[in-house]
Design an enzyme around this catalytic site. Structure first.
Site, short mmCIF file in Angstrom:
data_model
loop_
_atom_site.label_atom_id
_atom_site.label_comp_id
_atom_site.label_asym_id
_atom_site.label_seq_id
_atom_site.Cartn_x
_atom_site.Cartn_y
_atom_site.Cartn_z
CG ASP A 40 -92.39 34.31 -35.77
OD1 ASP A 40 -92.20 33.13 -36.08
OD2 ASP A 40 -93.00 34.68 -34.75
CE LYS A 62 -89.14 40.21 -31.54
NZ LYS A 62 -89.89 39.09 -31.02
CG MET A 178 -84.55 30.96 -27.04
SD MET A 178 -85.76 32.13 -26.40
CE MET A 178 -86.74 31.12 -25.32
N1 SAH Z 1 -92.42 28.20 -29.58
C1 SAH Z 1 -91.21 27.58 -30.05
C2 SAH Z 1 -89.99 28.06 -29.31
C3 SAH Z 1 -89.65 29.49 -29.55
S1 SAH Z 1 -88.25 30.04 -28.66
C4 SAH Z 1 -91.35 26.06 -29.94
O1 SAH Z 1 -92.34 25.57 -29.38
O2 SAH Z 1 -90.48 25.36 -30.44
C5 SAH Z 1 -87.01 29.95 -29.90
C6 SAH Z 1 -86.06 28.82 -29.65
O3 SAH Z 1 -86.65 27.59 -29.98
C7 SAH Z 1 -84.78 28.86 -30.46
O4 SAH Z 1 -83.84 29.72 -29.91
C8 SAH Z 1 -84.34 27.43 -30.37
O5 SAH Z 1 -83.74 27.16 -29.14
C9 SAH Z 1 -85.66 26.71 -30.41
N2 SAH Z 1 -86.01 26.26 -31.76
C10 SAH Z 1 -87.11 26.58 -32.47
N3 SAH Z 1 -87.13 25.92 -33.64
C11 SAH Z 1 -86.02 25.17 -33.68
C12 SAH Z 1 -85.47 24.25 -34.61
N4 SAH Z 1 -86.08 23.97 -35.76
N5 SAH Z 1 -84.32 23.64 -34.29
C13 SAH Z 1 -83.70 23.87 -33.14
N6 SAH Z 1 -84.16 24.73 -32.23
C14 SAH Z 1 -85.31 25.37 -32.48
#
Ligand code: SAH
Length: 517
Positions: A40, A62, A178
């Site tokens: 994704d 999405k 988020m």
């Molecule tokens: N499973 C993922 C989180 C998914 S929820 C994890 O463990 O990181 C999605 C949120 O993760 C985004 O809205 C943001 O807040 C955060 N996120 C994911 N990758 C990111 C990145 N490279 N930099 C900053 N925020 C990130």
């Protein structure tokens, strides 16, 4: 499904936060053996390079997915179908699959339908964002606890399940996933429940990638900072005293080429050294394989020369590809490097000489200047008159070397062993990146990379060329490449003294070092 296929399995794999180097070894192993990969939006597409060409890749993000946005139910259903059909399926999810990733929902559906599965954790974006923004997420002197929360639920409409009252002062460091859209609500809830307004806060966008951006403020100012700087998701919010350590610990964004987007124009086979050295220094590399290398159709000239190899005094290698394809042909005709025993061997430079060593051959001659002309000069100085020279090389190449040798009385046989083909594809992307002013620098490592790059960007007149390349810096590996760039109307900004990839990267880094500007 009458019988369960024991081969089929769904692997839920954490892709890590963005930096492709942060994938686990287990994750890489599974990608290399995948038959189907679901990925994704947050997954770095570079990870897909591990996947075999034969595998089916399915984008279920999405964002940026065109018309088709998959629902969670749709994804669950597809995972079940593919898994049950006996395929090895990898479901790649950003960060860690079980941290705000809906991984658990996908697994529950697999369990319900009796499909085998395995889960591989990943580096979650919270720890990566903190680390790559120079923030130690815990520190004995500042905080002994961390809380990961979702900011998705903070809207006033729904009853929030986040215990803001307990969190506000209960956790030393608070990391909000988020949380950008609801940032004003989140910060006011924390302050309302007793967290000091001057508590430092960092927001890190696209953490661990070359486009990472971080801003800092306090609980009372950060919403405004985020709005003013135009930070949009995906980003993480880090609240707590540890944010103050950033000044001393910041390392990622301080690398000399950080945030600079550079075009690497090389053959697919050879791009990796240049790309990894530039990336080590923080550059954001766009790789364009402007040249595709393939064998020639007709090896009769080379075969004939090899049959009569005892009549040659010198064999000269002027590129890595010449060596690769020369030895491939020897192998195909049942021969090996021993046929060269009676010849002097010349290599155009250090890298070519090293490549020869891999075939058990130590070059007798490496010129001081790593160019064809340099090689010719060294031979001419050693008196080449009347000598027979074999030059296995590209089908189309500069004539300087054979001409200089022939002028000095040598007898030169040019035997084409490979050819360069400018590939199509991704032209539009390159042109757009240039037109949008996203490119800082273009690197050229041979004359043909220059001409092929120009044909790729399709600038058929000077005005178009200047429009596209306005403000773009050019780095050329050596004088011949630089000259080709200049004759094509380009200005060369960076050129190393030694004509090697590491020297070229050092020159680029020096050029951008703050002291140097
Ligand atoms: N499973 C993922 C989180 C998914 S929820 C994890 O463990 O990181 C999605 C949120 O993760 C985004 O809205 C943001 O807040 C955060 N996120 C994911 N990758 C990111 C990145 N490279 N930099 C900053 N925020 C990130």
């Amino acid at each position: 499904m009458s019988k369960k296929n024991i081969q089929g399995k769904v692997y839920l794999v954490g892709a890590g936060p963005g930096d492709p180097g942060l994938l686990t070894l287990r994750g890489k192993y599974l990608l290399q053996r995948a038959e189907v990969v679901f990925y994704d939006y947050l997954v770095n597409k570079k990870l897909l390079n591990h996947v075999p060409d034969t595998a089916e890749l399915i984008y279920v993000g999405k964002k940026g997915g065109g018309l088709h946005a998959y629902t969670q139910e749709g994804i669950n259903k597809m995972l079940v179908e593919y898994g049950a059909s006996g395929k090895r399926v990898v479901r790649l999810k950003g960060g860690d699959p079980f941290i705000f990733g809906r991984g658990a929902e996908e697994i529950q559906e697999l369990v319900k339908q009796g499909v085998d599965f395995e889960v591989v954790p990943g580096v979650t974006s919270a720890t990566a964002a903190a680390t790559y923004a120079g923030i130690p997420i815990t520190h004995r002197g500042y905080t002994t606890s961390v809380a990961f929360i979702t900011g998705h639920e903070a809207t006033g409409k729904r009853q929030s399940t986040v215990a803001w009252d307990k969190l506000a002062t209960g956790a030393g460091t608070i990391v909000v996933y988020m949380g950008i859209k609801n940032l004003p609500i989140i910060t006011s809830k924390l302050m309302e429940h007793g967290r000091a307004p001057e508590t430092p806060v960092a927001v890190v966008r696209w953490a661990s990638t070359p486009i990472q951006r971080s801003v800092v403020g306090t609980l009372s100012t950060i919403s405004e900072v985020v709005q003013k700087t135009g930070i949009t998701p995906p980003a993480l919010v880090i609240v707590g005293e540890v944010v103050n350590l950033r000044d001393s610990v910041d390392w990622f964004e301080r690398r000399p080429l950080f945030g600079k987007r550079m075009v690497v124009t090389r053959t697919r086979e050879q791009a990796s050294e240049l790309v990894s050295l530039l990336e080590e220094n923080g550059a954001d590399c766009l790789e364009y394989s402007t040249i595709h290398i393939e064998p020639v159709d007709d090896y009769s000239l080379l075969d004939h020369a090899v049959q009569n190899i005892s009549s040659y005094d010198w064999v000269l290698f002027t590129s890595l590809n010449a060596i690769t394809y020369f030895f491939k042909r020897l192998e195909a005709t049942g021969q090996d490097s021993r046929i060269l025993a009676g010849c002097g061997i010349g290599a155009v430079g250090r890298a070519t000489a090293d490549e020869l060593l891999k075939h058990g051959i130590r070059a007798d001659l490496i010129p001081e200047k790593f160019t064809g002309a340099g090689l010719a000069e060294s031979l001419v100085n050693g008196n080449i008159s009347g000598k027979h020279v074999l030059l296995p090389r590209a089908e189309k190449a500069m004539e300087t070397l054979p001409e200089m040798l022939e002028d000095a009385g040598a007898n030169v046989t040019v035997a084409p062993v490979y050819r360069n083909i400018p590939p199509q594809g991704r032209k539009d992307e390159l042109r757009e990146e240039l037109a949008d002013g996203n490119i800082e620098l273009v690197t050229f490592t041979s004359s043909s990379t220059v001409t092929n790059f120009l044909s790729m960007i399709d600038a058929d007149n000077d005005q178009k060329l200047h429009q596209l390349l306005d403000g773009v810096k050019i780095a050329a590996i050596g004088p011949v490449t630089a000259e080709t760039a200049r004759t094509n109307g380009l200005t060369v900004d960076i050129q190393p003294d030694n004509y090697t990839i590491p020297d070229m990267v050092t020159s680029i880094v020096d050029y951008y070092r703050p002291e140097a500007t």
